[in-house]
Design an enzyme around this catalytic site. Sequence first.
Site, PDB file in Angstrom:
ATOM      1  N   GLU A   1       1.054   3.974   1.815  1.00  0.00           N
ATOM      2  CA  GLU A   1       1.634   4.420   3.084  1.00  0.00           C
ATOM      3  C   GLU A   1       2.721   3.457   3.551  1.00  0.00           C
ATOM      4  O   GLU A   1       3.722   3.875   4.126  1.00  0.00           O
ATOM      5  CB  GLU A   1       0.564   4.649   4.154  1.00  0.00           C
ATOM      6  CG  GLU A   1      -0.359   3.485   4.469  1.00  0.00           C
ATOM      7  CD  GLU A   1      -1.555   3.355   3.531  1.00  0.00           C
ATOM      8  OE1 GLU A   1      -1.345   3.141   2.327  1.00  0.00           O
ATOM      9  OE2 GLU A   1      -2.708   3.403   4.025  1.00  0.00           O
TER      10      GLU A   1
ATOM     11  N   CYS B   1      -1.852  -1.063   7.581  1.00  0.00           N
ATOM     12  CA  CYS B   1      -1.070   0.167   7.472  1.00  0.00           C
ATOM     13  C   CYS B   1      -1.233   1.029   8.715  1.00  0.00           C
ATOM     14  O   CYS B   1      -0.300   1.724   9.120  1.00  0.00           O
ATOM     15  CB  CYS B   1      -1.455   0.940   6.221  1.00  0.00           C
ATOM     16  SG  CYS B   1      -0.972   0.062   4.722  1.00  0.00           S
TER      17      CYS B   1
ATOM     18  N   HIS C   1       0.849  -1.186   0.000  1.00  0.00           N
ATOM     19  CA  HIS C   1       0.000   0.000   0.000  1.00  0.00           C
ATOM     20  C   HIS C   1       0.893   1.248   0.000  1.00  0.00           C
ATOM     21  O   HIS C   1       2.058   1.191   0.393  1.00  0.00           O
ATOM     22  CB  HIS C   1      -0.928  -0.013   1.215  1.00  0.00           C
ATOM     23  CG  HIS C   1      -2.034  -1.030   1.086  1.00  0.00           C
ATOM     24  ND1 HIS C   1      -2.940  -1.302   2.078  1.00  0.00           N
ATOM     25  CD2 HIS C   1      -2.365  -1.831   0.044  1.00  0.00           C
ATOM     26  CE1 HIS C   1      -3.796  -2.227   1.656  1.00  0.00           C
ATOM     27  NE2 HIS C   1      -3.457  -2.572   0.424  1.00  0.00           N
TER      28      HIS C   1
ATOM     29  N   CYS D   1      -5.804   1.129   5.768  1.00  0.00           N
ATOM     30  CA  CYS D   1      -6.374  -0.143   6.203  1.00  0.00           C
ATOM     31  C   CYS D   1      -5.767  -0.475   7.567  1.00  0.00           C
ATOM     32  O   CYS D   1      -4.861   0.222   8.038  1.00  0.00           O
ATOM     33  CB  CYS D   1      -6.054  -1.238   5.187  1.00  0.00           C
ATOM     34  SG  CYS D   1      -4.329  -1.743   5.153  1.00  0.00           S
TER      35      CYS D   1
END
Length: 128
Positions: free
Chosen positions: A57, A86, A55, A83
């Site tokens: 981040e 993360c 992802h 999410c």
Amino acid sequence: MAIIWAENSYCVRRQVGALIVKDKMIISDGYNGTPSGFENSCEDENGLTKQYVLHAEANAITKLACSSNNSKGATLYITTSPCIECAKLIIQAGIKRIVFCDKYRLTEGLDVLQRAGIEMLFIDKKEL
Ligand SMILES: [Zn+2]
């Protein structure tokens, strides 16, 4: 800027961009995608996201882990709310504030961030 950065993503299903800012400087950036050295495409032949796609981040945070800087006390600008996986990284990376403009359908990530006392600011994409 995070929205523009998201356009770099090779992912078809969703493009997400992240920037980490500390002391008014961008210290890291990321967009969702496969690990370094892997093929760029994020989806398999069935159109599903590959399990090893990072992802945005997570890419921005791990990029810092490869640098001499760190995210302690920093702000994360992210196009889509994090999410839960993360969110855990954000907490442990010492990030104190997140700003996002699109709410992910699952809110567990935000719940965990709230519990950790991380400041959250939602700016509606339509108002940008
Ligand atoms: Zn995530």
